[in-house]
Design a protein around this motif. Sequence first.
Motif, short mmCIF file in Angstrom:
data_model
loop_
_atom_site.label_atom_id
_atom_site.label_comp_id
_atom_site.label_asym_id
_atom_site.label_seq_id
_atom_site.Cartn_x
_atom_site.Cartn_y
_atom_site.Cartn_z
N ALA A 182 -13.11 0.22 6.70
CA ALA A 182 -12.65 1.60 6.94
C ALA A 182 -13.14 2.14 8.27
CB ALA A 182 -13.09 2.53 5.80
N LEU A 183 -13.33 1.26 9.25
CA LEU A 183 -13.79 1.66 10.58
C LEU A 183 -12.65 1.52 11.58
CD1 LEU A 183 -17.20 -0.25 10.52
CD2 LEU A 183 -16.83 2.19 10.10
N GLU A 184 -12.52 2.49 12.46
CA GLU A 184 -11.45 2.50 13.46
C GLU A 184 -12.02 2.29 14.86
OE1 GLU A 184 -8.33 5.70 15.45
OE2 GLU A 184 -9.11 6.07 13.44
N PRO A 185 -11.65 1.19 15.55
CA PRO A 185 -12.19 0.96 16.90
C PRO A 185 -11.78 2.04 17.88
CG PRO A 185 -10.42 -0.59 16.40
CD PRO A 185 -10.71 0.15 15.13
N ILE A 186 -12.70 2.37 18.80
CA ILE A 186 -12.43 3.40 19.81
C ILE A 186 -12.38 2.77 21.20
CG2 ILE A 186 -13.18 5.57 20.83
CD1 ILE A 186 -14.64 6.22 18.24
N GLY A 187 -13.53 2.33 21.72
CA GLY A 187 -13.57 1.79 23.07
C GLY A 187 -13.33 2.86 24.12
#
Length: 318
Positions: A284-289
Amino acid sequence: MFRHLLRLLLLCVPLTAFAQAPTAPVRLIIPFAPGGTADILGRLLANSLTPIVGQQVIVENRSGASGFIAAQATAAAKPDGQTLMMSFLNLHAVSKQVPGMNLPIDPDKDLTPIVNVARVPFILVANKNAPFNTVQELIAYARANPDKLSFASSGSAGGPHLAGELFKAQAGVSILHVPYRGGAPAVNDIIAGNTTMIFGLLPELIGQIQAKNLKPIAMLSQNPNPLVPNVPLIRSVLPNYDNDYWYAISGPAGMAPATVAYWNEAVNKALQTPELRQRLERQALEPIGGSVESFRATIKSDYDKWGDIVRRAHITAE
């Protein structure tokens, strides 16, 4: 003449040309205990970074003092890119603004922001027998029964506490805050019916939701989450409500710009790999960068947003 020519040549070479890969195993300090969201994210990222940077990235858990034991260890390290930490929203944007918070370091002066890594969605869940099933019902009940409902948190001024105070401010309701020493006892008391609800991190609550021990009420983020596809967004009722937590990579103060650029690029490369993105999604984690500048802008925005909540709710350190 030779020295003058060499100096001119050096001035013409971009800083990034001097960025060097690490020459020994890299420490990635995690500010919380093994098994939590920060630890899971840190280990996934470390595994993905190792082949990119050509050295093993070793996770080192340094829990305690709301993350500041890890921050202090990071600040004391050499700024050579061999020591990094998994930093987080409260460390950079909240802690300095909480009256009574005795901080061993100043994050603004003693740490170097490098890159934002992942967004962690918040979800509002309640005891199965809570007298509401929707945000609209919750607001109506709370307005009719001031301070009869309660919301738990993992500690004063932490993410769940701030999320609850933001809800109270936007919904115009009075709900009692009950701080606990950690998320696990808070959740256990909600299941037992001693506290009504929690505004918590989805990865840490999904198991109890799937086991039907907790009743999901609303997602607090801007977008739905595939792990709980039928849970509505709180923004459908409170359009200005937005609360996603984030974890990032920071280093000691004094890091050379080229070293910061090197690690920013390395983390962005890791976040673009399909393997890491899939593993993050399962948690349930969304990559940002993104760039160093965009990370600094996020810190500034959250500093203003949550500082206002800290002052309005009169939040102080425990």
